[in-house]
Design a protein around this motif. Structure first.
Motif, PDB file in Angstrom:
ATOM      1  N   ALA A  31       0.862  -1.183   0.000  1.00  0.00           N
ATOM      2  CA  ALA A  31       0.000   0.000   0.000  1.00  0.00           C
ATOM      3  C   ALA A  31       0.900   1.234   0.000  1.00  0.00           C
ATOM      4  O   ALA A  31       2.101   1.132   0.244  1.00  0.00           O
ATOM      5  CB  ALA A  31      -0.895  -0.014   1.236  1.00  0.00           C
ATOM      6  N   SER A  32       0.322   2.374  -0.244  1.00  0.00           N
ATOM      7  CA  SER A  32       1.093   3.613  -0.321  1.00  0.00           C
ATOM      8  C   SER A  32       1.598   4.063   1.043  1.00  0.00           C
ATOM      9  O   SER A  32       0.818   4.245   1.980  1.00  0.00           O
ATOM     10  CB  SER A  32       0.239   4.732  -0.924  1.00  0.00           C
ATOM     11  N   TYR A  33       2.885   4.276   1.128  1.00  0.00           N
ATOM     12  CA  TYR A  33       3.485   4.811   2.349  1.00  0.00           C
ATOM     13  C   TYR A  33       2.932   6.209   2.616  1.00  0.00           C
ATOM     14  O   TYR A  33       2.649   6.573   3.753  1.00  0.00           O
ATOM     15  CB  TYR A  33       5.009   4.846   2.200  1.00  0.00           C
ATOM     16  N   TYR A  34       2.733   6.979   1.537  1.00  0.00           N
ATOM     17  CA  TYR A  34       2.279   8.361   1.679  1.00  0.00           C
ATOM     18  C   TYR A  34       0.806   8.460   2.089  1.00  0.00           C
ATOM     19  O   TYR A  34       0.355   9.519   2.524  1.00  0.00           O
ATOM     20  CB  TYR A  34       2.518   9.136   0.375  1.00  0.00           C
ATOM     21  N   GLY A  35       0.073   7.363   1.971  1.00  0.00           N
ATOM     22  CA  GLY A  35      -1.331   7.376   2.353  1.00  0.00           C
ATOM     23  C   GLY A  35      -1.591   6.815   3.738  1.00  0.00           C
ATOM     24  O   GLY A  35      -2.739   6.728   4.182  1.00  0.00           O
ATOM     25  N   LYS A  36      -0.530   6.434   4.462  1.00  0.00           N
ATOM     26  CA  LYS A  36      -0.691   5.790   5.768  1.00  0.00           C
ATOM     27  C   LYS A  36      -1.532   6.609   6.743  1.00  0.00           C
ATOM     28  O   LYS A  36      -2.413   6.074   7.408  1.00  0.00           O
ATOM     29  CB  LYS A  36       0.663   5.455   6.381  1.00  0.00           C
ATOM     30  N   SER A  37      -1.275   7.901   6.821  1.00  0.00           N
ATOM     31  CA  SER A  37      -2.003   8.707   7.812  1.00  0.00           C
ATOM     32  C   SER A  37      -3.495   8.757   7.504  1.00  0.00           C
ATOM     33  O   SER A  37      -4.318   8.820   8.425  1.00  0.00           O
ATOM     34  CB  SER A  37      -1.425  10.131   7.865  1.00  0.00           C
TER      35      SER A  37
ATOM     36  N   PRO B   2       5.328  -5.155   3.241  1.00  0.00           N
ATOM     37  CA  PRO B   2       5.879  -4.089   4.075  1.00  0.00           C
ATOM     38  C   PRO B   2       4.951  -3.812   5.273  1.00  0.00           C
ATOM     39  O   PRO B   2       5.420  -3.429   6.338  1.00  0.00           O
ATOM     40  CB  PRO B   2       5.933  -2.881   3.138  1.00  0.00           C
ATOM     41  N   GLU B   3       3.653  -4.042   5.109  1.00  0.00           N
ATOM     42  CA  GLU B   3       2.696  -3.830   6.194  1.00  0.00           C
ATOM     43  C   GLU B   3       2.919  -4.811   7.340  1.00  0.00           C
ATOM     44  O   GLU B   3       2.593  -4.519   8.471  1.00  0.00           O
ATOM     45  CB  GLU B   3       1.256  -3.951   5.682  1.00  0.00           C
ATOM     46  N   LYS B   4       3.452  -5.981   7.039  1.00  0.00           N
ATOM     47  CA  LYS B   4       3.736  -6.970   8.080  1.00  0.00           C
ATOM     48  C   LYS B   4       5.186  -6.868   8.549  1.00  0.00           C
ATOM     49  O   LYS B   4       5.553  -7.454   9.563  1.00  0.00           O
ATOM     50  CB  LYS B   4       3.495  -8.382   7.549  1.00  0.00           C
ATOM     51  N   GLY B   5       6.007  -6.171   7.759  1.00  0.00           N
ATOM     52  CA  GLY B   5       7.418  -6.040   8.108  1.00  0.00           C
ATOM     53  C   GLY B   5       8.266  -7.243   7.736  1.00  0.00           C
ATOM     54  O   GLY B   5       9.443  -7.303   8.068  1.00  0.00           O
ATOM     55  N   ASN B   6       7.701  -8.201   7.010  1.00  0.00           N
ATOM     56  CA  ASN B   6       8.455  -9.414   6.672  1.00  0.00           C
ATOM     57  C   ASN B   6       8.973  -9.437   5.238  1.00  0.00           C
ATOM     58  O   ASN B   6       9.543 -10.420   4.794  1.00  0.00           O
ATOM     59  CB  ASN B   6       7.581 -10.652   6.904  1.00  0.00           C
TER      60      ASN B   6
ATOM     61  N   ASP C  73      -0.541   6.413  -6.251  1.00  0.00           N
ATOM     62  CA  ASP C  73       0.886   6.585  -6.038  1.00  0.00           C
ATOM     63  C   ASP C  73       1.617   6.030  -7.255  1.00  0.00           C
ATOM     64  O   ASP C  73       1.349   4.909  -7.682  1.00  0.00           O
ATOM     65  CB  ASP C  73       1.232   5.803  -4.761  1.00  0.00           C
ATOM     66  N   PHE C  74       2.538   6.795  -7.810  1.00  0.00           N
ATOM     67  CA  PHE C  74       3.297   6.374  -8.994  1.00  0.00           C
ATOM     68  C   PHE C  74       3.992   5.036  -8.766  1.00  0.00           C
ATOM     69  O   PHE C  74       3.947   4.153  -9.617  1.00  0.00           O
ATOM     70  CB  PHE C  74       4.336   7.448  -9.356  1.00  0.00           C
TER      71      PHE C  74
ATOM     72  N   GLU D 104       4.534  -0.929  -9.554  1.00  0.00           N
ATOM     73  CA  GLU D 104       4.525  -2.278  -8.965  1.00  0.00           C
ATOM     74  C   GLU D 104       3.409  -3.132  -9.569  1.00  0.00           C
ATOM     75  O   GLU D 104       3.608  -4.326  -9.829  1.00  0.00           O
ATOM     76  CB  GLU D 104       4.413  -2.182  -7.450  1.00  0.00           C
ATOM     77  N   ALA D 105       2.255  -2.529  -9.834  1.00  0.00           N
ATOM     78  CA  ALA D 105       1.164  -3.260 -10.487  1.00  0.00           C
ATOM     79  C   ALA D 105       1.589  -3.689 -11.892  1.00  0.00           C
ATOM     80  O   ALA D 105       1.359  -4.833 -12.301  1.00  0.00           O
ATOM     81  CB  ALA D 105      -0.097  -2.399 -10.542  1.00  0.00           C
TER      82      ALA D 105
END
Length: 185
Positions: free
Chosen positions: A7-13, A36-40, A82-83, A88-89
């Motif tokens: 998912a977008s890092y910039y959209g986290k908030s 990345p959301e799970k950190g694994n 997000d570009f 990635e898609a």
């Protein structure tokens, strides 16, 4: 089934609660998730790669790239467009990985037509069903069966010519013919 989820890092908030909702739906569906959301997600890198990429941004991107290649399918939460997510898609589609792009705003499969691209507009009420439907479809579409075929020289020459003209390899062209025939029934 091994799924790469991002998912977008910039959209986290703004969208973190939705990112978590998708992650939970994937877990509930029994998917093995690299994310990345799970950190694994760095676990896909070898020890040598972990130490050779000095820049954390390059290491991060390389882990995402390898995670996409390693997984059987990809799920991307794209409510915050997000570009990098678009890239990635595309990377997933180019590598013939089914990719599900989820948004709380719109269904991108209306705009993007590709056999490997799937999209859905989702919410708290339908996310479980959307994920389960995607995983069922992917399980049925994963290429697990090999089939050998004998062709005449003339048939092979034509197959080579038509696949080049269509911009796909010979196997992909045959799959497209089969899919088209199955859809017409």
């Amino acid at each position: 089934m091994e799924i790469f989820y991002t998912a977008s890092y910039y959209g986290k908030s703004k969208y973190q609660k939705y990112y978590d909702l998708v992650l939970k739906a994937l877990e509930n569906a029994g998917a093995d998730i690299i994310s990345p959301e799970k950190g694994n997600y760095l676990e896909v890198l070898t020890k040598k790669e972990l130490t050779s990429f000095k820049d954390p941004k390059i290491r991060h991107y390389e882990a995402i790239r390898k995670g996409i290649l390693y997984a059987e399918a990809v799920v991307i939460e794209i409510s915050n467009e997000d570009f990098q997510l678009g890239h990635e898609a595309t990377l997933a589609v180019q590598n013939k990985k089914h990719v599900l792009c989820l948004s709380v705003h719109e269904d991108f499969s209306v705009k993007i037509k590709n056999r490997y691209f799937h999209g859905a507009k989702y919410n708290e009420l339908n996310i479980e069903e959307v994920i389960e439907d995607f995983l069922m479809k992917v399980r049925g579409e994963t290429f697990k069966n090999r089939f050998n075929l004998f062709l005449s020289n003339r048939q092979l020459a034509y197959l080579h010519e038509i696949s080049e003209r269509r911009g796909v390899n010979k196997s992909e062209y045959l799959r497209l013919l089969l899919d088209k025939d199955m859809e017409s029934k």
